[in-house]
Enzyme design. Structure first.
Site, PDB file in Angstrom:
ATOM      1  CE  LYS A   9      -3.747  -2.366   2.421  1.00  0.00           C
ATOM      2  NZ  LYS A   9      -4.688  -2.342   3.571  1.00  0.00           N
ATOM      3  CG  PHE A  59     -13.276   3.469   6.651  1.00  0.00           C
ATOM      4  CD1 PHE A  59     -12.882   2.568   5.680  1.00  0.00           C
ATOM      5  CD2 PHE A  59     -13.946   2.987   7.776  1.00  0.00           C
ATOM      6  CE1 PHE A  59     -13.138   1.209   5.803  1.00  0.00           C
ATOM      7  CE2 PHE A  59     -14.202   1.626   7.910  1.00  0.00           C
ATOM      8  CZ  PHE A  59     -13.794   0.737   6.921  1.00  0.00           C
ATOM      9  NE  ARG A  88      -4.411 -12.350   6.555  1.00  0.00           N
ATOM     10  CZ  ARG A  88      -5.093 -11.231   6.299  1.00  0.00           C
ATOM     11  NH1 ARG A  88      -4.833 -10.531   5.225  1.00  0.00           N
ATOM     12  NH2 ARG A  88      -6.048 -10.818   7.095  1.00  0.00           N
ATOM     13  CB  THR A  94      -6.908  -5.458   9.507  1.00  0.00           C
ATOM     14  OG1 THR A  94      -6.973  -6.699   8.805  1.00  0.00           O
ATOM     15  CG2 THR A  94      -7.175  -4.329   8.533  1.00  0.00           C
ATOM     16  NE  ARG A 105      -1.544  -5.397   7.876  1.00  0.00           N
ATOM     17  CZ  ARG A 105      -2.523  -6.151   7.410  1.00  0.00           C
ATOM     18  NH1 ARG A 105      -3.157  -7.004   8.225  1.00  0.00           N
ATOM     19  NH2 ARG A 105      -2.882  -6.078   6.142  1.00  0.00           N
ATOM     20  CG  ASN A 115      -3.433  -2.112   6.980  1.00  0.00           C
ATOM     21  OD1 ASN A 115      -3.157  -1.887   5.811  1.00  0.00           O
ATOM     22  ND2 ASN A 115      -4.615  -2.584   7.344  1.00  0.00           N
ATOM     23  CG  HIS A 118      -4.578  -6.837   0.174  1.00  0.00           C
ATOM     24  ND1 HIS A 118      -5.718  -7.004   0.914  1.00  0.00           N
ATOM     25  CD2 HIS A 118      -4.621  -7.780  -0.813  1.00  0.00           C
ATOM     26  CE1 HIS A 118      -6.445  -7.977   0.394  1.00  0.00           C
ATOM     27  NE2 HIS A 118      -5.794  -8.475  -0.662  1.00  0.00           N
TER      28      HIS A 118
END
Length: 206
Positions: A9, A59, A88, A94, A105, A115, A118
């Protein structure tokens, strides 16, 4: 082996120390393989479809802007179901405030939805996401070579403190200015792209 969609991101694609740290983990390919990687600017309609389960949330407009305002690094990873589950786990929850201590994260995320990465959360999800994104971007070749080290500073924890103040309406103007300065030090953008990065990261805090 299952497909999983991977996206750096904007808050990790351009914060070079965060990107290097995340890439050091990904490129180890312990129980997974990176099948493709390239820069790509997603159109808003792709992001709207990708996050369709969040439509209607306050959001959501910010999220679409955040993920479509600048090119991001998109890729495909193959992994077993168990390996994907472990990835994960390594990545962390998240929401940054809930991210497990020691997770990626928790280490590199700034606040809320800022964060970093993805990563598809299950084989079925990964297959669907890879199909959707393959209509827009090639996902069968590694075209980007990222560095796993950088001389740029890592201001994650300072940024996180400033983000908490901004979100809490405390010293907003001063904290926002310092936030912009630290983001600038971390990346190598300028001009309109830097303005866009400021806008979409600060937009997560309002």
């Amino acid at each position: 082996m299952a497909d999983a969609l991977l996206i750096f991101k904007p808050d990790s694609a351009y914060r070079l120390a965060a990107r290097a740290g995340l890439w050091g983990w990904l490129s180890s390919e312990r129980d997974w393989k990176i099948e493709s990687l390239e820069w790509f600017q997603p159109p808003p309609e792709l992001i709207e479809n990708h996050y369709d389960f969040l439509q209607g949330r306050p959001f959501f407009p910010w999220l679409v802007d955040f993920m479509s305002a600048l090119p991001v690094v998109v890729g495909r990873v193959t992994a077993s179901t168990e390996a994907l589950r472990q990835m994960r786990h390594d990545l962390g929850e998240t929401q940054i405030a809930k991210a497990r201590p020691g997770s990626l994260r928790e280490r590199y995320g700034i606040f809320g939805g800022l964060n970093c990465l993805h990563l598809s959360d299950a084989p079925d999800t990964g297959a669907a996401e890879v199909r959707r994104w393959s209509d827009f971007v090639q996902l069968d070749e590694v075209k980007v070579h990222l560095d796993d080290s950088t001389e740029k500073p890592d201001h994650t924890y300072h940024l996180r403190s400033l983000a908490t103040q901004i979100n809490g309406s405390i010293h907003v103007d001063l904290a926002s200015q310092m936030f912009r300065e630290l983001i600038t030090e971390e990346c190598d953008l300028d001009g309109k792209k830097l303005d866009a990065l400021w806008r979409i990261t600060l937009g997560a805090l309002s």
